[in-house]
Design a protein around this motif. Sequence first.
Motif, PDB file in Angstrom:
ATOM      1  N   SER A 149       0.803  -1.221   0.000  1.00 24.23           N
ATOM      2  CA  SER A 149       0.000   0.000   0.000  1.00 24.23           C
ATOM      3  C   SER A 149       0.837   1.274   0.000  1.00 24.23           C
ATOM      4  O   SER A 149       1.709   1.468   0.847  1.00 24.23           O
ATOM      5  CB  SER A 149      -0.922   0.016   1.218  1.00 24.23           C
ATOM      6  OG  SER A 149      -1.609   1.259   1.288  1.00 24.23           O
ATOM      7  N   SER A 205      -3.127  -2.420   0.303  1.00 26.98           N
ATOM      8  CA  SER A 205      -3.236  -3.500   1.281  1.00 26.98           C
ATOM      9  C   SER A 205      -1.866  -3.815   1.856  1.00 26.98           C
ATOM     10  O   SER A 205      -0.842  -3.332   1.370  1.00 26.98           O
ATOM     11  CB  SER A 205      -3.821  -4.763   0.631  1.00 26.98           C
ATOM     12  OG  SER A 205      -5.120  -4.542   0.132  1.00 26.98           O
ATOM     13  N   GLY A 236      -3.576  -9.154   3.473  1.00 24.74           N
ATOM     14  CA  GLY A 236      -4.427  -8.540   2.465  1.00 24.74           C
ATOM     15  C   GLY A 236      -3.718  -8.427   1.132  1.00 24.74           C
ATOM     16  O   GLY A 236      -4.292  -8.715   0.072  1.00 24.74           O
ATOM     17  N   GLU A 237      -2.453  -8.022   1.165  1.00 23.87           N
ATOM     18  CA  GLU A 237      -1.655  -7.966  -0.059  1.00 23.87           C
ATOM     19  C   GLU A 237      -1.484  -9.369  -0.633  1.00 23.87           C
ATOM     20  O   GLU A 237      -1.562  -9.568  -1.858  1.00 23.87           O
ATOM     21  CB  GLU A 237      -0.297  -7.337   0.243  1.00 23.87           C
ATOM     22  CG  GLU A 237       0.564  -7.089  -0.978  1.00 23.87           C
ATOM     23  CD  GLU A 237       1.903  -6.462  -0.642  1.00 23.87           C
ATOM     24  OE1 GLU A 237       2.684  -6.231  -1.579  1.00 23.87           O
ATOM     25  OE2 GLU A 237       2.187  -6.225   0.557  1.00 23.87           O
ATOM     26  N   ARG A 257      -9.341  -4.773  -5.101  1.00 23.41           N
ATOM     27  CA  ARG A 257      -8.521  -4.357  -3.965  1.00 23.41           C
ATOM     28  C   ARG A 257      -9.307  -3.684  -2.843  1.00 23.41           C
ATOM     29  O   ARG A 257      -8.961  -3.849  -1.673  1.00 23.41           O
ATOM     30  CB  ARG A 257      -7.386  -3.454  -4.433  1.00 23.41           C
ATOM     31  CG  ARG A 257      -7.834  -2.154  -5.098  1.00 23.41           C
ATOM     32  CD  ARG A 257      -6.651  -1.398  -5.662  1.00 23.41           C
ATOM     33  NE  ARG A 257      -7.098  -0.201  -6.378  1.00 23.41           N
ATOM     34  CZ  ARG A 257      -6.288   0.674  -6.939  1.00 23.41           C
ATOM     35  NH1 ARG A 257      -4.971   0.492  -6.870  1.00 23.41           N
ATOM     36  NH2 ARG A 257      -6.771   1.727  -7.578  1.00 23.41           N
ATOM     37  N   HIS A 268      -9.292  -5.734   6.021  1.00 16.20           N
ATOM     38  CA  HIS A 268      -8.229  -5.917   7.011  1.00 16.20           C
ATOM     39  C   HIS A 268      -8.812  -5.614   8.391  1.00 16.20           C
ATOM     40  O   HIS A 268      -9.276  -4.488   8.631  1.00 16.20           O
ATOM     41  CB  HIS A 268      -7.069  -4.940   6.791  1.00 16.20           C
ATOM     42  CG  HIS A 268      -6.404  -4.999   5.454  1.00 16.20           C
ATOM     43  ND1 HIS A 268      -7.085  -4.820   4.258  1.00 16.20           N
ATOM     44  CD2 HIS A 268      -5.095  -5.188   5.116  1.00 16.20           C
ATOM     45  CE1 HIS A 268      -6.215  -4.907   3.262  1.00 16.20           C
ATOM     46  NE2 HIS A 268      -5.006  -5.122   3.750  1.00 16.20           N
ATOM     47  N   GLY A 327      -5.661   2.979   1.758  1.00 16.23           N
ATOM     48  CA  GLY A 327      -4.614   2.059   2.181  1.00 16.23           C
ATOM     49  C   GLY A 327      -3.922   2.486   3.445  1.00 16.23           C
ATOM     50  O   GLY A 327      -2.785   2.073   3.711  1.00 16.23           O
ATOM     51  N   PHE A 376      -7.739 -11.321   7.269  1.00 12.32           N
ATOM     52  CA  PHE A 376      -7.893 -10.699   5.955  1.00 12.32           C
ATOM     53  C   PHE A 376      -8.784 -11.583   5.091  1.00 12.32           C
ATOM     54  O   PHE A 376      -8.598 -12.799   5.042  1.00 12.32           O
ATOM     55  CB  PHE A 376      -6.533 -10.542   5.274  1.00 12.32           C
ATOM     56  CG  PHE A 376      -5.478  -9.913   6.150  1.00 12.32           C
ATOM     57  CD1 PHE A 376      -5.296  -8.547   6.172  1.00 12.32           C
ATOM     58  CD2 PHE A 376      -4.667 -10.710   6.956  1.00 12.32           C
ATOM     59  CE1 PHE A 376      -4.319  -7.969   6.978  1.00 12.32           C
ATOM     60  CE2 PHE A 376      -3.692 -10.145   7.762  1.00 12.32           C
ATOM     61  CZ  PHE A 376      -3.521  -8.773   7.769  1.00 12.32           C
ATOM     62  N   ARG A 421     -14.940  -1.601   2.256  1.00 11.32           N
ATOM     63  CA  ARG A 421     -14.163  -1.324   3.452  1.00 11.32           C
ATOM     64  C   ARG A 421     -14.885  -0.243   4.262  1.00 11.32           C
ATOM     65  O   ARG A 421     -15.284   0.795   3.706  1.00 11.32           O
ATOM     66  CB  ARG A 421     -12.768  -0.816   3.079  1.00 11.32           C
ATOM     67  CG  ARG A 421     -11.879  -1.855   2.449  1.00 11.32           C
ATOM     68  CD  ARG A 421     -10.497  -1.271   2.188  1.00 11.32           C
ATOM     69  NE  ARG A 421      -9.602  -2.272   1.632  1.00 11.32           N
ATOM     70  CZ  ARG A 421      -8.319  -2.037   1.336  1.00 11.32           C
ATOM     71  NH1 ARG A 421      -7.798  -0.845   1.547  1.00 11.32           N
ATOM     72  NH2 ARG A 421      -7.578  -3.003   0.841  1.00 11.32           N
TER      73      ARG A 421
END
Length: 289
Positions: free
Chosen positions: A91, A124, A128-129, A157, A162, A201, A280, A286
């Motif tokens: 992020s 992320s 999450g990434e 994305r 998260h 992010g 995650f 979000r």
Amino acid sequence: MHSFALITDSTVDENAGYFVENDIKYAPLAFTIDGRTIEEDCGQAMPFHQFYDLLREGKLSSTAQAKLDTFLKLFREALEAGQDVLYVGFSSGLSGTFHAGCMARDELAPQFPERKILCVDSLSATGGEYLLVDKAREMRDNGCSAEVTAAAIEEMRLHVIHLVTVDDLGHLHRGGRLSKTSAVVGGLLGIKPMIWVDNEGKLSVCGKIRGRQKAIAHLAERTLREISDKNQVVRISHGDCPEDARQLAALLQKGGVRSDIRYVGTVIGSHTGPGVLAVFFFGGERRPN
């Protein structure tokens, strides 16, 4: 050889075998602790438990973004091999690493006009990434182009949720990842702050739970409420608190959701400290609550 090279950062917090087995390259971020500077290598140079023990002893760990030269090397190797490049990065709201990847793209693109170099800001971190990188890996393996894959990851994305709790917000404040006000509010006696990652992010405190057990239960309850598909495998990441991670996994299992458990790596762990616990998954929008 795949039609495009998939490149990411060490902040996906996966084990070394994952990158080798799935033909994914990563640019390492670095951390400095107890007089040593180490580029992240999936906990091989410094085991995770040792790292978190140093933090518990009061040692401070500082971090550095991935180097431009590293991205130039990784991108050039793929381009010279005749591959396009897709970089899915840490992020930009938390690190300058993604910007370094974009600088490498801009420098190399004129030299390889027949190739595509695409950079996607994951917005992320850690698990999450990872979820986005693994989706990109799946699409690549199924024959999708770099362009199609990049567009899909950009669409996904903001649906990567998260949910994080930490024992001490001081690490996040010292590292500049959280404001002093949020750190003070979250640091009240017995309060376990809940943190989320917003659409930019960035980290933000979204609630306060009294007591660790209630915080773990809250992570499970909210995951089961917000998850978009219970058939997905969610990612649980922890800062050297495996018992808590297993407890969270058991609560999710009771709700019909499977999970994988990994360590929060040394760079992100430098800012979250020991005892961080996060989950995650793919969900709706979000939002803080």
